[in-house]
Design an enzyme around this catalytic site. Sequence first.
Site, mmCIF file in Angstrom:
data_model
loop_
_atom_site.group_PDB
_atom_site.id
_atom_site.type_symbol
_atom_site.label_atom_id
_atom_site.label_comp_id
_atom_site.label_asym_id
_atom_site.label_seq_id
_atom_site.Cartn_x
_atom_site.Cartn_y
_atom_site.Cartn_z
ATOM 1 N N SER A 194 -52.557 60.379 -15.067
ATOM 2 C CA SER A 194 -51.931 61.483 -15.793
ATOM 3 C C SER A 194 -52.295 62.794 -15.100
ATOM 4 C CB SER A 194 -52.369 61.472 -17.266
ATOM 5 O OG SER A 194 -51.649 62.426 -18.013
ATOM 6 N N THR A 195 -52.922 63.719 -15.804
ATOM 7 C CA THR A 195 -53.234 65.033 -15.235
ATOM 8 C C THR A 195 -54.060 64.898 -13.963
ATOM 9 O OG1 THR A 195 -53.311 65.880 -17.488
ATOM 10 C CG2 THR A 195 -54.181 67.302 -15.754
ATOM 11 N N HIS A 222 -47.876 59.937 -16.015
ATOM 12 C CA HIS A 222 -47.283 60.739 -17.079
ATOM 13 C C HIS A 222 -46.594 61.971 -16.481
ATOM 14 C CE1 HIS A 222 -50.645 59.091 -19.920
ATOM 15 N NE2 HIS A 222 -49.708 58.199 -19.674
ATOM 16 N N ASP A 318 -54.958 56.562 -22.605
ATOM 17 C CA ASP A 318 -53.886 55.623 -22.314
ATOM 18 C C ASP A 318 -54.366 54.629 -21.248
ATOM 19 O OD1 ASP A 318 -51.389 54.444 -22.419
ATOM 20 O OD2 ASP A 318 -50.490 55.838 -20.974
#
Length: 376
Positions: A194-195, A222, A318
């Site tokens: 993600s990030t 993401h 997640d």
Amino acid sequence: MVDPSEVPSPSSKGGPIRVMLVDDSRVIRRVIRGMISRSDYNIEVTTFAIDGIMAIEALKANPVDIIILDVEMPRMNGIEAIPKLLEVKPDVKIIMASILTTKNADRSLEAIKLGAVDYVAKPSSSMGEGEKTTEDFERILLEKISIYGSDSGKPQKSSTDINSVQSKDDITHKISDILPRPGFRPQAISIGSSTGGPQVLFKVAKVLSNKHLQIPVFITQHMPKEFTEALAKMLTTQTGLSCVEAESGMKVQPGMVYIAPGGYHMTVKSVEREKIIKLTDGPPVNFSKPAVDVMLDSLIDAYEGRLLGVILTGMGHDGRDASLRLQNSGGMVIAQNKESSAVWGMPAAIVKNDIHEYVFTDDDMGEAIYRIAGRI
């Protein structure tokens, strides 16, 4: 989207997070400044610029923590300005902001390769008050300023319930620590991020391309649809690895990399002797769509646990639940270490719950994946 309870509050910092706005639109500068000024975060816009040249001079005179940098500007655009801004202040965090188009997604990912830490998509319509897209932009922008502007650059709150075992934060393995596991022959690789993920994915893809890996790789990162499409293209052109944005009905091929498209969950099903990709339009899972847990759960079933699961930098947890299932099914899970993660949330959920077998830096992750999964 991330769980709002896990967004760090910078109030513990000695002073406000200092922000420079770089955009040639006076309207957009005013709107973003208003978003920041009325927020509960300890953030302050201390200077602004209308193009890259002005931004470089402003940074010399007014050091800041975060730069919100537009892509398209006169005289010097955001892409051209990045290396010059980092030359002035190497530790400044640059977040790209652009209208969500395929062209700008390409440029934003190029910016990340040049040293920007992240991106945020501006609303495609006018930035009027009350629009849902504007509210989403405000929330995401403030979250990312808070993440990258905090003292550590990482969330103050862990994304796992086990917070007492602090010694696990510092676990990092070396490539030489990898030991063969008798009988473990992974047939696929699952990567969740993600990030901060795109930077690490570029590093991993470059290594795997040179190693000619012969099993499929599935990635859930993401990001919006336009960005996942751009990510697949850029990984192919700049690393040489064969990457595609997944589509329903695709037959899984060895050595290919499949990236979950933004806005859909990617799953894989066994149909006779073939593995077939299926995209689903279900609700977000763990505040995310695509979600790592959804992808990994399907891969565990399709490959009967013969998987290597990789969890990279990102906020939230997640991938945690499916990784536990993978571990219990005989698969292997590895995670990115704290120091090299932009946000140690998703990998922290793995490490602190003892779901991992190894923890590696971003620089070692590609080689580690090959050492574990490439020998088949």
